[in-house]
Design a protein around this motif. Structure first.
Motif, mmCIF file in Angstrom:
data_model
loop_
_atom_site.group_PDB
_atom_site.id
_atom_site.type_symbol
_atom_site.label_atom_id
_atom_site.label_comp_id
_atom_site.label_asym_id
_atom_site.label_seq_id
_atom_site.Cartn_x
_atom_site.Cartn_y
_atom_site.Cartn_z
ATOM 1 N N THR A 165 8.784 -1.378 -6.295
ATOM 2 C CA THR A 165 8.289 -0.143 -6.571
ATOM 3 C C THR A 165 7.096 0.380 -6.048
ATOM 4 O O THR A 165 6.036 -0.572 -5.794
ATOM 5 C CB THR A 165 8.156 0.277 -8.217
ATOM 6 O OG1 THR A 165 7.490 -0.616 -8.877
ATOM 7 C CG2 THR A 165 9.674 0.258 -8.737
ATOM 8 N N ARG A 176 4.984 10.525 -4.396
ATOM 9 C CA ARG A 176 6.119 10.075 -5.024
ATOM 10 C C ARG A 176 5.794 8.511 -5.689
ATOM 11 O O ARG A 176 5.310 7.655 -5.121
ATOM 12 C CB ARG A 176 7.191 9.798 -4.061
ATOM 13 C CG ARG A 176 7.755 11.159 -3.581
ATOM 14 C CD ARG A 176 8.949 10.979 -2.635
ATOM 15 N NE ARG A 176 10.147 10.444 -3.252
ATOM 16 C CZ ARG A 176 11.337 9.953 -2.765
ATOM 17 N NH1 ARG A 176 11.209 9.876 -1.509
ATOM 18 N NH2 ARG A 176 12.169 9.414 -3.273
ATOM 19 N N HIS A 178 8.565 5.485 -6.430
ATOM 20 C CA HIS A 178 9.900 5.554 -5.970
ATOM 21 C C HIS A 178 10.351 4.000 -5.766
ATOM 22 O O HIS A 178 9.340 3.036 -5.633
ATOM 23 C CB HIS A 178 10.679 6.420 -5.273
ATOM 24 C CG HIS A 178 9.830 6.550 -3.836
ATOM 25 N ND1 HIS A 178 10.110 6.867 -2.705
ATOM 26 C CD2 HIS A 178 8.591 6.131 -3.398
ATOM 27 C CE1 HIS A 178 9.472 6.660 -1.529
ATOM 28 N NE2 HIS A 178 8.429 6.417 -2.360
ATOM 29 N N ASN A 179 11.515 3.756 -5.580
ATOM 30 C CA ASN A 179 11.969 2.205 -5.123
ATOM 31 C C ASN A 179 11.552 2.027 -3.670
ATOM 32 O O ASN A 179 11.492 3.027 -2.968
ATOM 33 C CB ASN A 179 13.404 2.092 -5.610
ATOM 34 C CG ASN A 179 13.651 2.006 -7.078
ATOM 35 O OD1 ASN A 179 13.039 1.598 -7.785
ATOM 36 N ND2 ASN A 179 14.754 2.473 -7.178
ATOM 37 N N GLN A 181 11.250 1.315 0.106
ATOM 38 C CA GLN A 181 11.988 2.151 1.290
ATOM 39 C C GLN A 181 11.084 1.695 2.519
ATOM 40 O O GLN A 181 10.149 1.939 3.145
ATOM 41 C CB GLN A 181 11.754 3.488 1.145
ATOM 42 C CG GLN A 181 12.219 4.337 2.249
ATOM 43 C CD GLN A 181 12.035 5.921 2.035
ATOM 44 O OE1 GLN A 181 12.116 6.527 1.017
ATOM 45 N NE2 GLN A 181 11.720 6.820 2.862
ATOM 46 N N TYR A 196 7.510 -0.178 -13.775
ATOM 47 C CA TYR A 196 7.479 1.360 -14.494
ATOM 48 C C TYR A 196 7.292 1.156 -15.851
ATOM 49 O O TYR A 196 7.606 0.119 -16.295
ATOM 50 C CB TYR A 196 9.150 1.590 -14.216
ATOM 51 C CG TYR A 196 9.135 2.566 -13.417
ATOM 52 C CD1 TYR A 196 8.925 3.975 -13.064
ATOM 53 C CD2 TYR A 196 10.146 1.891 -12.166
ATOM 54 C CE1 TYR A 196 9.360 4.783 -11.820
ATOM 55 C CE2 TYR A 196 10.547 2.812 -10.658
ATOM 56 C CZ TYR A 196 9.841 3.995 -10.727
ATOM 57 O OH TYR A 196 10.545 4.738 -9.663
ATOM 58 N N ARG A 199 9.766 6.588 -16.711
ATOM 59 C CA ARG A 199 10.627 6.924 -15.579
ATOM 60 C C ARG A 199 11.404 8.144 -16.045
ATOM 61 O O ARG A 199 12.004 8.096 -17.111
ATOM 62 C CB ARG A 199 11.477 5.673 -15.032
ATOM 63 C CG ARG A 199 12.105 6.002 -14.250
ATOM 64 C CD ARG A 199 12.818 4.780 -13.557
ATOM 65 N NE ARG A 199 13.493 4.968 -12.312
ATOM 66 C CZ ARG A 199 13.991 3.781 -11.610
ATOM 67 N NH1 ARG A 199 14.000 2.493 -12.066
ATOM 68 N NH2 ARG A 199 14.489 3.670 -10.257
ATOM 69 N N GLU A 200 11.215 9.238 -15.475
ATOM 70 C CA GLU A 200 11.503 10.546 -15.660
ATOM 71 C C GLU A 200 11.566 10.842 -17.152
ATOM 72 O O GLU A 200 12.225 11.377 -17.806
ATOM 73 C CB GLU A 200 13.162 10.576 -15.422
ATOM 74 C CG GLU A 200 13.440 10.219 -13.763
ATOM 75 C CD GLU A 200 14.846 10.193 -13.560
ATOM 76 O OE1 GLU A 200 15.641 10.347 -14.585
ATOM 77 O OE2 GLU A 200 15.209 10.277 -12.444
ATOM 78 N N GLU A 210 13.297 -5.298 -13.302
ATOM 79 C CA GLU A 210 12.835 -4.759 -11.860
ATOM 80 C C GLU A 210 12.355 -6.051 -11.069
ATOM 81 O O GLU A 210 11.992 -5.843 -9.986
ATOM 82 C CB GLU A 210 11.656 -4.173 -11.950
ATOM 83 C CG GLU A 210 11.966 -2.636 -12.715
ATOM 84 C CD GLU A 210 10.676 -1.654 -12.790
ATOM 85 O OE1 GLU A 210 10.075 -1.487 -11.826
ATOM 86 O OE2 GLU A 210 10.525 -1.176 -13.923
ATOM 87 N N GLU A 231 4.496 16.133 -7.846
ATOM 88 C CA GLU A 231 4.067 15.581 -6.379
ATOM 89 C C GLU A 231 2.653 15.878 -6.329
ATOM 90 O O GLU A 231 2.245 15.520 -5.112
ATOM 91 C CB GLU A 231 5.209 16.060 -5.403
ATOM 92 C CG GLU A 231 5.193 17.648 -5.131
ATOM 93 C CD GLU A 231 5.952 18.061 -4.102
ATOM 94 O OE1 GLU A 231 6.112 18.996 -3.965
ATOM 95 O OE2 GLU A 231 6.845 17.096 -3.658
ATOM 96 N N ASP A 259 6.526 10.017 -14.468
ATOM 97 C CA ASP A 259 6.763 8.549 -13.897
ATOM 98 C C ASP A 259 5.279 7.752 -13.898
ATOM 99 O O ASP A 259 4.184 8.620 -13.680
ATOM 100 C CB ASP A 259 7.233 8.656 -12.597
ATOM 101 C CG ASP A 259 8.581 9.175 -12.522
ATOM 102 O OD1 ASP A 259 9.433 8.654 -13.023
ATOM 103 O OD2 ASP A 259 8.621 10.374 -12.173
#
Length: 304
Positions: A165, A176, A178-179, A181, A196, A199-200, A210, A231, A259
């Protein structure tokens, strides 16, 4: 930083002009139509009347045609702000960061010799012009001082790791959580950390799911955390009081985060505000995270 710069910085942190257009994409506004009721608007947008009243400072359910109502929390009126006080009975230091403000920037703080060169104390990392606040970064290898996760600075990837993450920030100052990338194209800053805890909007305290297996993560410890309201609005938190993961998650939720992920904690936990060390790490760090206020853009001369 000279005296005039410090004075300008203190003034800007304390008194920032309200902004509107930059926040419009993340805060929703509804214009009341003929026949609308507060109850009907709330039901239509899956909200409660209490939320609408709180967000719009309404003392009753009376509304009128043409009135503008916030359908989400209204935009904050600051660039960077320090909150120092109890949250759910726990003494907390929280730095709220308004990324919609054109002068706010977040970037990793690197030691003078670069990554993996023995690290540096947080206060030393924080001695940079225009810096408002600094917090410790993510996990690192204690012998080499190399980050354990991905780290992108100024669009360039300086470190790769297995942490799944990350907090990422685009060149236009949108954040952001997020996972992983990879490659991190299109991001100005990436700081891999975790796990985390929110989360949401839901409390999630299952580090092993994780890939985190170090028992120190879920034991009671001093915490550093970064949370995302949306954001354009980030919250960095440090605590002197040792906390469990669930306690940490509930504090971040109370502060408004949707988050939230852990930064390095325990002996790495630290926070600097306007060059004052408020929480001192007991060891050197591989890197820190800095919140800056860039100087105002100069107006172009009118040549007409």
């Amino acid at each position: 930083m000279g005296r005039s710069a410090r004075g300008w910085l203190g003034w800007l942190v304390a008194f920032v002009v309200l902004f509107g257009s930059a926040w419009a994409q993340t805060s929703k506004v509804y214009v009341v139509q003929r026949g609308d009721t507060l109850w009907g608007i709330a039901k239509r947008h899956k909200l409660s009347q209490a939320q609408l009243k709180r967000w719009n400072n309404l003392e009753s359910n009376v509304i009128f045609r043409g009135q503008k109502l916030w359908l989400s929390p209204p935009p904050p009126s600051f660039a960077v702000r320090l909150i120092n006080g109890p949250v759910l009975g726990v003494p907390v230091l929280a730095v709220q960061v308004n990324l919609a403000h054109p002068q706010v920037r977040i970037r990793p703080l690197l030691p003078q010799g670069g990554l993996g060169r023995g690290g540096a104390p947080l206060l030393s990392l924080a001695r940079q012009p225009r810096l408002v606040a600094a917090i410790n970064g993510g996990y690192f290898h204690p012998r080499t001082f190399s980050p354990a996760g991905d780290l992108v600075v100024g669009g360039q990837q300086l470190s790769r790791g297995r942490i799944p993450t990350a907090l990422s920030i685009t060149p236009d100052n949108r954040a952001r959580i997020h996972n992983r990338q990879e490659p991190w194209r299109g991001y100005e800053t990436v700081i891999a950390s975790g796990p985390y805890v929110l989360r949401e909007g839901r409390v999630v305290v299952w580090p092993r799911s994780e890939g985190y297996n170090d028992p120190a993560i879920w034991s009671r410890a001093r915490r550093s955390v970064v949370g995302l309201v949306n954001e354009r609005f980030l919250i960095f938190v440090s605590t002197r009081q040792p906390l469990t993961l669930s306690e940490t998650a509930k504090i971040m939720a109370r502060l408004g985060a949707k988050d939230a992920i852990l930064l390095d904690g325990g002996s790495s936990t630290g926070l600097v505000w306007q060059q004052r060390l408020l929480i001192s790490p007991t060891r050197k760090l591989a890197y820190g995270i800095g919140i800056f206020l860039a100087p105002p853009a100069k107006a172009r001369p009118n040549r007409s």
